[in-house]
Design a protein around this motif. Structure first.
Motif, mmCIF file in Angstrom:
data_model
loop_
_atom_site.group_PDB
_atom_site.id
_atom_site.type_symbol
_atom_site.label_atom_id
_atom_site.label_comp_id
_atom_site.label_asym_id
_atom_site.label_seq_id
_atom_site.Cartn_x
_atom_site.Cartn_y
_atom_site.Cartn_z
ATOM 1 N N ILE A 1 0.849 -1.199 0.000
ATOM 2 C CA ILE A 1 0.000 0.000 0.000
ATOM 3 C C ILE A 1 0.877 1.239 0.000
ATOM 4 C CG2 ILE A 1 -1.731 1.299 1.310
ATOM 5 C CD1 ILE A 1 -2.762 -1.366 2.387
ATOM 6 N N ALA A 2 1.881 1.265 0.883
ATOM 7 C CA ALA A 2 2.788 2.419 0.947
ATOM 8 C C ALA A 2 3.516 2.607 -0.374
ATOM 9 C CB ALA A 2 3.786 2.213 2.084
ATOM 10 N N GLN A 3 3.912 1.511 -0.984
ATOM 11 C CA GLN A 3 4.619 1.592 -2.257
ATOM 12 C C GLN A 3 3.741 2.200 -3.344
ATOM 13 O OE1 GLN A 3 5.263 -1.929 -5.003
ATOM 14 N NE2 GLN A 3 7.270 -1.826 -4.020
ATOM 15 N N ARG A 4 2.491 1.756 -3.425
ATOM 16 C CA ARG A 4 1.591 2.285 -4.460
ATOM 17 C C ARG A 4 1.203 3.742 -4.184
ATOM 18 N NH1 ARG A 4 -3.018 0.060 -4.433
ATOM 19 N NH2 ARG A 4 -2.856 -1.572 -2.867
ATOM 20 N N LEU A 5 1.149 4.127 -2.911
ATOM 21 C CA LEU A 5 0.892 5.529 -2.585
ATOM 22 C C LEU A 5 2.072 6.394 -3.036
ATOM 23 C CD1 LEU A 5 -0.797 7.749 -1.274
ATOM 24 C CD2 LEU A 5 0.283 7.159 0.917
ATOM 25 N N ASP A 6 3.291 5.917 -2.828
ATOM 26 C CA ASP A 6 4.468 6.656 -3.295
ATOM 27 C C ASP A 6 4.457 6.789 -4.811
ATOM 28 O OD1 ASP A 6 5.392 6.954 -0.728
ATOM 29 O OD2 ASP A 6 6.815 5.273 -0.829
ATOM 30 N N LEU A 7 4.061 5.723 -5.503
ATOM 31 C CA LEU A 7 4.008 5.744 -6.961
ATOM 32 C C LEU A 7 2.993 6.781 -7.449
ATOM 33 C CD1 LEU A 7 5.330 4.113 -9.302
ATOM 34 C CD2 LEU A 7 3.300 2.659 -9.286
ATOM 35 N N LEU A 8 1.832 6.816 -6.812
ATOM 36 C CA LEU A 8 0.809 7.797 -7.192
ATOM 37 C C LEU A 8 1.257 9.218 -6.862
ATOM 38 C CD1 LEU A 8 -2.023 8.513 -8.204
ATOM 39 C CD2 LEU A 8 -2.898 8.034 -5.905
ATOM 40 N N THR A 9 1.890 9.380 -5.711
ATOM 41 C CA THR A 9 2.366 10.710 -5.309
ATOM 42 C C THR A 9 3.388 11.248 -6.303
ATOM 43 O OG1 THR A 9 2.004 10.168 -2.969
ATOM 44 C CG2 THR A 9 3.450 12.034 -3.450
ATOM 45 N N THR A 10 4.304 10.394 -6.726
ATOM 46 C CA THR A 10 5.306 10.800 -7.716
ATOM 47 C C THR A 10 4.642 11.202 -9.029
ATOM 48 O OG1 THR A 10 6.961 9.343 -6.731
ATOM 49 C CG2 THR A 10 7.329 10.030 -9.004
ATOM 50 N N TYR A 11 3.646 10.450 -9.420
ATOM 51 C CA TYR A 11 2.926 10.774 -10.658
ATOM 52 C C TYR A 11 2.234 12.129 -10.549
ATOM 53 C CZ TYR A 11 -0.713 10.678 -14.218
ATOM 54 O OH TYR A 11 -1.548 11.014 -15.259
ATOM 55 N N VAL A 12 1.554 12.367 -9.443
ATOM 56 C CA VAL A 12 0.807 13.617 -9.267
ATOM 57 C C VAL A 12 1.747 14.818 -9.254
ATOM 58 C CG1 VAL A 12 -0.571 14.938 -7.603
ATOM 59 C CG2 VAL A 12 -1.184 12.570 -8.132
ATOM 60 N N ARG A 13 2.951 14.657 -8.735
ATOM 61 C CA ARG A 13 3.900 15.769 -8.669
ATOM 62 C C ARG A 13 4.286 16.285 -10.057
ATOM 63 N NH1 ARG A 13 7.147 12.818 -4.470
ATOM 64 N NH2 ARG A 13 6.618 13.732 -2.454
ATOM 65 N N THR A 14 4.279 15.392 -11.047
ATOM 66 C CA THR A 14 4.803 15.777 -12.365
ATOM 67 C C THR A 14 3.742 15.814 -13.468
ATOM 68 O OG1 THR A 14 5.362 13.457 -12.794
ATOM 69 C CG2 THR A 14 7.070 14.830 -11.794
ATOM 70 N N ALA A 15 2.591 15.218 -13.240
ATOM 71 C CA ALA A 15 1.575 15.114 -14.300
ATOM 72 C C ALA A 15 0.827 16.437 -14.481
ATOM 73 C CB ALA A 15 0.593 14.001 -13.972
ATOM 74 N N THR A 16 0.271 16.602 -15.686
ATOM 75 C CA THR A 16 -0.555 17.778 -15.979
ATOM 76 C C THR A 16 -1.888 17.315 -16.537
ATOM 77 O OG1 THR A 16 0.345 17.977 -18.227
ATOM 78 C CG2 THR A 16 1.457 19.220 -16.466
ATOM 79 N N ARG A 17 -2.866 18.177 -16.405
ATOM 80 C CA ARG A 17 -4.187 17.926 -16.971
ATOM 81 C C ARG A 17 -4.642 19.235 -17.604
ATOM 82 N NH1 ARG A 17 -7.439 14.223 -14.742
ATOM 83 N NH2 ARG A 17 -5.475 13.068 -14.635
ATOM 84 N N ASP A 18 -4.894 19.230 -18.910
ATOM 85 C CA ASP A 18 -5.223 20.452 -19.651
ATOM 86 C C ASP A 18 -4.147 21.508 -19.437
ATOM 87 O OD1 ASP A 18 -7.616 19.312 -20.526
ATOM 88 O OD2 ASP A 18 -8.703 20.014 -18.750
ATOM 89 N N ASP A 19 -2.904 21.045 -19.491
ATOM 90 C CA ASP A 19 -1.717 21.904 -19.367
ATOM 91 C C ASP A 19 -1.570 22.550 -17.991
ATOM 92 O OD1 ASP A 19 -0.967 21.390 -22.009
ATOM 93 O OD2 ASP A 19 -2.271 22.994 -22.756
ATOM 94 N N GLU A 20 -2.334 22.099 -17.021
ATOM 95 C CA GLU A 20 -2.206 22.601 -15.662
ATOM 96 C C GLU A 20 -1.639 21.498 -14.763
ATOM 97 O OE1 GLU A 20 -2.762 25.637 -14.575
ATOM 98 O OE2 GLU A 20 -3.430 26.360 -16.558
ATOM 99 N N PRO A 21 -0.704 21.846 -13.861
ATOM 100 C CA PRO A 21 -0.140 20.823 -12.963
ATOM 101 C C PRO A 21 -1.234 20.141 -12.132
ATOM 102 C CG PRO A 21 1.124 22.859 -12.848
ATOM 103 C CD PRO A 21 -0.119 23.179 -13.632
ATOM 104 N N LEU A 22 -1.235 18.829 -12.136
ATOM 105 C CA LEU A 22 -2.223 18.088 -11.364
ATOM 106 C C LEU A 22 -2.079 18.375 -9.875
ATOM 107 C CD1 LEU A 22 -4.383 16.092 -12.393
ATOM 108 C CD2 LEU A 22 -2.845 14.226 -11.779
ATOM 109 N N SER A 23 -0.867 18.636 -9.455
ATOM 110 C CA SER A 23 -0.600 18.855 -8.030
ATOM 111 C C SER A 23 -1.211 20.142 -7.499
ATOM 112 C CB SER A 23 0.901 18.872 -7.782
ATOM 113 O OG SER A 23 1.518 19.900 -8.538
ATOM 114 N N GLU A 24 -1.629 21.037 -8.389
ATOM 115 C CA GLU A 24 -2.212 22.302 -7.933
ATOM 116 C C GLU A 24 -3.738 22.266 -7.890
ATOM 117 O OE1 GLU A 24 -0.682 25.553 -10.177
ATOM 118 O OE2 GLU A 24 1.429 25.086 -9.724
ATOM 119 N N ASP A 25 -4.322 21.177 -8.335
ATOM 120 C CA ASP A 25 -5.773 21.028 -8.286
ATOM 121 C C ASP A 25 -6.205 20.771 -6.842
ATOM 122 O OD1 ASP A 25 -8.390 19.663 -8.264
ATOM 123 O OD2 ASP A 25 -8.205 19.711 -10.450
ATOM 124 N N PRO A 26 -7.096 21.592 -6.283
ATOM 125 C CA PRO A 26 -7.470 21.432 -4.870
ATOM 126 C C PRO A 26 -8.138 20.085 -4.561
ATOM 127 C CG PRO A 26 -8.889 23.049 -5.958
ATOM 128 C CD PRO A 26 -7.754 22.769 -6.889
#
Length: 393
Positions: A254-279
């Motif tokens: 579980i911890a491993q998959r949470l780290d994997l998702l967290t890493t993805y969210v830090r760098t991914a974008t959606r409609d050219d906006e950083p996913l990490s900034e979506d509230p």
């Protein structure tokens, strides 16, 4: 309360990591099998577990007289979590469920025959509780064991289902009905799976793994292979399930998959906006991180309760199993949602978000809320045994 490891425990954890690094093998370790990675189902995995046994780690909490080290439960926890974190085979079934039950209630003959083999990983077991009409309600099992005084044993007839290891294990740890009362008429048996009157038929799951139906047709079992007392099997099964609910549903993946998702969210974008900034995304990630820490501490509470001695910690094990496996599903759901359409791509697909883990965990984690007793069963255990609520008839 101090949840950090002592220097001695940290030293053991470091030793485990060095051993795993030295024995790294893609034929042994596969995190993409999720919780099914713990199954010792190939020659390479069996060989690895034998090497683990040579370290003296398989029975680290067992009494010294039976080859163990009388170690604290936290050492077994450290070992199992390290194995789970790498997607390797784990110690939960043979050492925990079968071994500890035989230590507690087994005859001297059963101890002498099976305990050394378990410590050397020379034997694999399948566990048979579930039936087509019983499901997670072990007390409702109908597979019938009829007394045969002439031969000095029992004749078993009926069917088990969802027995994951039956197609490669040597022995079947199986519960059968020996008397009418629901909870007090069940007996545990050890039965060789190569018995000519046992038939094993495969069932393929949505996680691409095999489980099995197992059919008994006048299968004779000598008295020597009755585990504990006749008609008291439900008590032994309940205690073994408390161990299963904790040892076979590790927190590390579980911890491993949470780290994997967290890493993805830090760098991914959606409609050219950083996913990490979506509230909404930030709230989702914060909730998952908080719940992961709750699951970790619930697991440590099981270890602490078990180290006090006595029977396995029933309600603590159910609380951990319920919370951790439901969290695992929520994490899988979030990974699919945040990964977008690409999250439907399978493991190994080039450029798939999170290396394709989202899709596989979405399928696999459903199984975790069923094995070892469904989430509904865990809620009933907590309601009755901890909250004192009446049974739900």
């Amino acid at each position: 309360m101090d949840f950090e490891l002592t220097p001695e425990q940290r030293s053991f954890a470091d030793s485990v990591e060095r051993f795993l690094e030295a024995n790294q093998d893609p034929d042994v370790f596969d995190v993409t099998r999720e919780n099914m990675a713990q199954v010792v189902d190939t020659p390479a995995r069996r060989a690895f577990m034998r090497r683990l046994g040579e370290q003296g780690w398989l029975g680290i909490t067992w009494p010294e007289e039976w080859g163990g080290q009388d170690g604290d439960g936290i050492l077994e926890y450290i070992l199992n979590e390290a194995l789970a974190g790498r997607g390797g085979p784990q110690i939960g079934k043979g050492v925990g469920i079968i071994g500890k039950t035989i230590l507690a209630v087994g005859s001297e003959r059963l101890k002498a025959e099976f305990l050394p083999k378990i410590l050397r990983n020379e034997v694999e077991f399948a566990v048979g509780y579930s039936e087509p009409e019983a499901g997670s309600d072990a007390a409702s099992m109908r597979l019938r064991a009829t007394r045969d005084d002439a031969q000095g044993g029992w004749i078993l007839n009926g069917q088990k289902t969802w027995t994951t290891s039956a197609h490669f294990a040597e022995w079947y740890w199986v519960g059968a009905r020996t008397a009418p009362p629901k909870h007090h008429g069940i007996t545990l048996f050890l039965v060789p799976l190569d018995h000519p009157r046992i038939t094993v038929r495969g069932i393929w799951t949505m996680g691409d793994e095999r489980t099995n139906d197992v059919f008994f047709d006048d299968v004779f079992v000598p008295d020597d292979y009755v585990v504990g007392e006749v008609d008291k099997g439900f008590q032994y099964i309940s205690q073994a399930l408390d161990l299963e609910r904790f040892t076979m549903f590790a927190f590390a993946p579980i911890a491993q998959r949470l780290d994997l998702l967290t890493t993805y969210v830090r760098t991914a974008t959606r409609d050219d906006e950083p996913l990490s900034e979506d509230p909404v995304v930030r709230r989702t990630m914060a909730t998952l991180a908080t719940e992961a820490e709750v699951a970790r501490l619930l697991g440590l509470r099981v270890v602490a309760a078990a180290d006090k001695g006595g029977a396995p910690p029933t309600t603590e094990a159910s609380e951990y199993k319920l919370f951790a496996t439901e969290l695992s599903k929520r994490l899988a759901d979030a990974s699919m949602d945040l990964g977008g359409p690409g999250a439907q791509l399978r493991v190994g697909t080039e450029d798939a978000p999170m290396a394709g883990r989202a899709e596989s965990t979405y399928r696999y984690t459903v199984l975790d809320t069923i094995g070892g007793g469904t989430s509904e069963v865990q809620r009933n255990i907590i309601a009755r045994r901890k909250l004192g609520l009446p049974k739900n008839f």
